[in-house]
Design a protein around this motif. Structure first.
Motif, PDB file in Angstrom:
ATOM      1  N   ALA A   1      35.586 132.352 -37.660  1.00  0.00           N
ATOM      2  CA  ALA A   1      34.442 131.678 -37.471  1.00  0.00           C
ATOM      3  C   ALA A   1      33.041 132.087 -36.896  1.00  0.00           C
ATOM      4  N   GLY A   2      32.173 131.508 -37.938  1.00  0.00           N
ATOM      5  CA  GLY A   2      30.782 131.902 -37.514  1.00  0.00           C
ATOM      6  C   GLY A   2      30.103 131.223 -36.553  1.00  0.00           C
ATOM      7  N   ILE A   3      30.007 131.743 -35.403  1.00  0.00           N
ATOM      8  CA  ILE A   3      29.261 131.129 -34.228  1.00  0.00           C
ATOM      9  C   ILE A   3      27.861 131.520 -33.955  1.00  0.00           C
ATOM     10  N   PHE A   4      27.324 130.411 -33.813  1.00  0.00           N
ATOM     11  CA  PHE A   4      25.856 130.291 -33.374  1.00  0.00           C
ATOM     12  C   PHE A   4      25.988 130.609 -31.867  1.00  0.00           C
ATOM     13  N   VAL A   5      25.266 131.676 -31.504  1.00  0.00           N
ATOM     14  CA  VAL A   5      25.574 131.985 -30.037  1.00  0.00           C
ATOM     15  C   VAL A   5      24.323 131.431 -29.373  1.00  0.00           C
TER      16      VAL A   5
ATOM     17  N   VAL B   1      30.566 126.364 -33.425  1.00  0.00           N
ATOM     18  CA  VAL B   1      30.996 126.888 -34.833  1.00  0.00           C
ATOM     19  C   VAL B   1      29.888 126.413 -35.852  1.00  0.00           C
ATOM     20  N   ASN B   2      29.322 127.336 -36.508  1.00  0.00           N
ATOM     21  CA  ASN B   2      28.642 127.012 -37.469  1.00  0.00           C
ATOM     22  C   ASN B   2      28.839 127.249 -39.116  1.00  0.00           C
TER      23      ASN B   2
ATOM     24  N   VAL C   1      32.436 126.341 -28.455  1.00  0.00           N
ATOM     25  CA  VAL C   1      33.423 127.400 -28.066  1.00  0.00           C
ATOM     26  C   VAL C   1      32.823 128.465 -27.168  1.00  0.00           C
ATOM     27  N   THR C   2      33.891 129.205 -26.644  1.00  0.00           N
ATOM     28  CA  THR C   2      33.535 130.197 -25.810  1.00  0.00           C
ATOM     29  C   THR C   2      34.679 131.289 -26.173  1.00  0.00           C
ATOM     30  N   GLY C   3      34.239 132.771 -26.072  1.00  0.00           N
ATOM     31  CA  GLY C   3      35.051 133.754 -26.662  1.00  0.00           C
ATOM     32  C   GLY C   3      34.553 135.174 -26.363  1.00  0.00           C
ATOM     33  N   THR C   4      35.373 136.091 -27.146  1.00  0.00           N
ATOM     34  CA  THR C   4      34.893 137.578 -26.917  1.00  0.00           C
ATOM     35  C   THR C   4      34.827 138.007 -28.462  1.00  0.00           C
ATOM     36  N   THR C   5      33.919 138.957 -28.845  1.00  0.00           N
ATOM     37  CA  THR C   5      33.586 139.616 -29.976  1.00  0.00           C
ATOM     38  C   THR C   5      34.593 140.596 -30.067  1.00  0.00           C
ATOM     39  N   ARG C   6      34.678 141.349 -31.206  1.00  0.00           N
ATOM     40  CA  ARG C   6      35.608 142.667 -31.322  1.00  0.00           C
ATOM     41  C   ARG C   6      35.063 143.628 -30.051  1.00  0.00           C
TER      42      ARG C   6
END
Length: 124
Positions: free
Chosen positions: A33-37, A23-24, A9-14
């Protein structure tokens, strides 16, 4: 959109940071979702897991044909997250990508394991 563990996935944090990863974990109670960056505009985020609202994420297209450099990078990721099964799949794909000629040493070349720390050929 509904995500599953392992989806890229790709996206933006708060905080507005751009991230890319997989997605981890699923945090269904928080709608996140917990994303492993694996890539980010904030260097410190790379290699960590960040909770991101699922509404701020979008799925990356699935890619199945990787070049050698991409496979080596993914192998590094699999080692970082200690995913032995994925490591095996990626290593097999890397091995299959190489031609039989690439796997053989040129005539007269001595494997590195047979050299001492000064680069000299070890005598038996």
């Amino acid at each position: 959109m509904r995500f599953e563990v392992g989806d890229w996935v790709t996206g933006t944090t708060r905080q507005g940071e751009l991230i890319q990863g997989f997605v981890n974990s699923i945090l269904s109670m928080q709608g996140a979702a917990g994303i492993f960056v694996t890539a980010s505009d904030r260097e410190e985020a790379i290699g960590t897991e960040i909770a991101v609202q699922t509404g701020a994420l979008r799925a990356l297209p699935q890619q199945t044909d990787y070049n050698e450099e991409q496979l080596r990078n993914l192998i590094d990721v699999s080692l970082a997250i200690r995913d032995a099964a994925w490591f095996g799949e990626l290593s097999a794909a890397l091995s299959a990508l190489r031609s039989p000629a690439d796997r053989q040493l040129p005539a007269g070349e001595v494997p590195v394991a047979w050299r001492d720390r000064l680069g000299l050929i070890a005598q038996e």
